[in-house]
Design an enzyme around this catalytic site. Structure first.
Site, mmCIF file in Angstrom:
data_model
loop_
_atom_site.group_PDB
_atom_site.id
_atom_site.type_symbol
_atom_site.label_atom_id
_atom_site.label_comp_id
_atom_site.label_asym_id
_atom_site.label_seq_id
_atom_site.Cartn_x
_atom_site.Cartn_y
_atom_site.Cartn_z
ATOM 1 N N ASP A 115 -14.960 3.034 8.630
ATOM 2 C CA ASP A 115 -13.893 3.957 8.213
ATOM 3 C C ASP A 115 -14.427 4.964 7.207
ATOM 4 O OD1 ASP A 115 -11.151 4.970 7.732
ATOM 5 O OD2 ASP A 115 -11.538 4.122 5.763
ATOM 6 N N SER B 72 -7.279 3.906 9.922
ATOM 7 C CA SER B 72 -8.088 4.023 8.707
ATOM 8 C C SER B 72 -7.438 3.233 7.558
ATOM 9 C CB SER B 72 -8.196 5.513 8.354
ATOM 10 O OG SER B 72 -8.648 5.702 7.041
ATOM 11 N N ARG C 62 -14.325 13.111 9.705
ATOM 12 C CA ARG C 62 -13.041 13.749 10.059
ATOM 13 C C ARG C 62 -12.726 14.894 9.101
ATOM 14 N NH1 ARG C 62 -9.358 9.020 9.298
ATOM 15 N NH2 ARG C 62 -7.694 10.513 9.649
ATOM 16 N N HIS D 141 0.847 -1.198 0.000
ATOM 17 C CA HIS D 141 0.000 0.000 0.000
ATOM 18 C C HIS D 141 0.873 1.236 0.000
ATOM 19 C CE1 HIS D 141 -3.393 2.613 0.916
ATOM 20 N NE2 HIS D 141 -2.593 3.228 1.767
ATOM 21 N N LYS E 142 -8.635 -0.944 6.009
ATOM 22 C CA LYS E 142 -8.974 -1.303 4.623
ATOM 23 C C LYS E 142 -8.060 -2.418 4.106
ATOM 24 C CE LYS E 142 -8.967 3.125 3.919
ATOM 25 N NZ LYS E 142 -9.231 4.559 3.866
HETATM 26 N N1 URA Z 1 -5.882 7.857 3.825
HETATM 27 C C1 URA Z 1 -6.789 7.061 4.443
HETATM 28 O O1 URA Z 1 -7.190 6.047 3.893
HETATM 29 N N2 URA Z 1 -7.183 7.410 5.670
HETATM 30 C C2 URA Z 1 -6.770 8.520 6.311
HETATM 31 O O2 URA Z 1 -7.187 8.764 7.422
HETATM 32 C C3 URA Z 1 -5.841 9.334 5.647
HETATM 33 C C4 URA Z 1 -5.397 8.979 4.394
#
Ligand code: URA
Length: 434
Positions: A161, A183, A168, A82, A187
């Site tokens: 999320d 976060s 947020r 990632h 994923k």
């Molecule tokens: N990318 C994400 O997936 N989450 C965040 O909180 C910030 C950047």
């Protein structure tokens, strides 16, 4: 249990327990906890932080809020990569086939880009015929046969999320290390990875502007991985200028192919080898980073990595002739050079500005439903540290339509800073956190 007590506890800086975190995540996902209470807790977390245990528990609770992808039908260890995102970052197009070329399965769920240029899926779709809409059966079969498949994300992964990230965004609580780390990792975990290599970007074109902040984020993510029994390695890499020379979609595919064929595009080849080496060590194929690096380098130079890419493209319906002869990839009708006004040394290339300039040309989406023009983009001719003469080309804009061309030109021109004295080249890899 009452949400107000959880907010109060975190406001005092105390550690929340598993039940409290699960109560919050489940309640917020099912809408029994309102936005105003979730916002208050996010702000308390922003100021008071979270312990390693709390962050891991929050991540797991977000994974559990939705579906998870079961990759057990794929033979062998499942390693994912990632990137926290950067301009010109086409490393997935290289690491995927490169890792596959030594027999490690790469089952990649990817996203589309919203912003500067397309995401991995968009870049791949610039190859005619290539589809990323695979059924689960095809996805598994392709990985088992060719060791590589790339598909669009399906299913309702980590919905908590998704909701929290949106909240947020409007409550000034994005920039919190435990919230960002949980976060991203929620994923990754929901999409079935057993081991994860993270490319955490730092610099003017990255989310984390300093190496110190990138290190804190990388440490938090590696700890989450370790706490949740996923081997995790983070590489902190530079995003003070775009990666490689091409920014766009088809032109990024072309550059990735060149690296897969052994072309020494210095930063791109180096970073792809770094990430792929960690991936294959985590997969257990090599005993050491050095052995992995050496073997992978060989597969770039002997054509095996490119063969793996070709097999993958063919299996997903793509026109192999296009990748055997990259001049067949989509390209723009017109080209315009951006030239230097003074002589000197390139001291800065604002990666974000180059990304925005590419988007102005049509290489990215300003809104979710915008169509990408695969052929347009930007080629850089200079990188930080290079010498330039007055009037020499800094970059070429590839465009189809004139609207926004001036904006793009100005943006690229403004992205370059030229110093009268020699400038050191930038570090590419700052550190590796295991
Ligand atoms: N990318 C994400 O997936 N989450 C965040 O909180 C910030 C950047």
């Amino acid at each position: 249990m009452r949400m107000v007590d959880i907010i109060h506890k975190k406001r005092l800086g105390e550690e929340l327990n598993t039940e409290e975190i699960q109560f919050f995540i489940q309640g917020y996902t099912t809408e029994t906890i309102p936005d105003y209470q979730a916002s208050a807790l996010l702000m308390a977390i922003y100021f008071k932080g979270m312990t390693e245990n709390e962050t891991a528990t929050l991540t797991q609770a977000m994974v559990d809020s939705g579906e998870t992808i079961d990759l057990s039908a794929i033979d062998g260890p499942k390693v994912d990569k990632h990137s926290t995102g950067g301009v010109g970052d086409k490393t997935t197009l290289i690491t995927g086939p490169l890792v596959a070329s030594v027999g490690v399965p790469v089952a990649k769920m990817s996203g589309r880009g919203l912003g500067h240029t397309g995401g991995t899926l968009d870049k791949l779709e610039s190859i005619a015929g290539l589809t990323v809409e695979l059924t689960k059966e095809m996805f598994v079969e392709n990985v088992n046969t060719h060791k590589l498949a790339v598909a669009g994300q399906t299913g309702n992964l980590a919905p908590a999320d998704k909701k929290l990230y949106a909240l947020r965004d409007v409550t000034a609580t994005v920039e919190s290390i435990p919230l960002i780390a949980s976060s991203i990792m929620s994923k990754k975990l929901a999409s079935g990875a057993e081991s994860i290599v993270l490319d955490v970007k730092t610099g003017s074109g990255a989310f984390m502007k300093t190496v110190e902040d990138a290190t804190s984020l990388a440490n938090a993510m590696v700890k989450i991985g370790n706490n949740l029994e996923r081997n995790t390695v983070a590489v902190i890499s530079d995003m003070n200028q775009p990666l490689g020379f091409e920014v766009g979609n088809a032109n990024e595919v072309k550059e990735a192919i060149e690296v897969l064929q052994g072309k020494p595009v210095a930063d791109l080849r180096r970073l792809a080898l770094e990430l792929a080496s960690h991936m294959t060590v985590l997969a257990g194929v090599f005993d050491s980073y050095e052995l992995a690096y050496h073997a992978l380098e060989k597969n770039l130079d002997n054509g095996k990595a490119f063969e793996a890419f070709k097999a993958f493209v063919a299996a997903q319906g793509g026109d192999v002739a296009m990748i055997e002869d990259v001049t067949k990839l989509p390209s723009a009708k017109h080209h315009l050079e951006v030239t230097a006004e003074t002589e000197g040394y390139i001291s800065e290339i604002d990666a974000e500005a180059i990304g925005i300039a590419a988007m102005f040309l049509g290489a990215g989406r300003a809104a979710k439903d915008d169509q990408i023009n695969y052929g347009v983009g930007i080629t850089l001719h200079k990188k930080i540290g290079d010498n330039v003469k007055a009037g020499e080309a800094l970059a070429t804009l590839h465009y189809d339509q004139k609207n926004s061309l001036d904006d793009s030109h100005n943006k690229v021109k403004g992205a370059f800073n030229i110093s009268t004295t020699p400038v050191d080249t930038k570090h590419l890899i700052y550190k590796v956190i295991k």
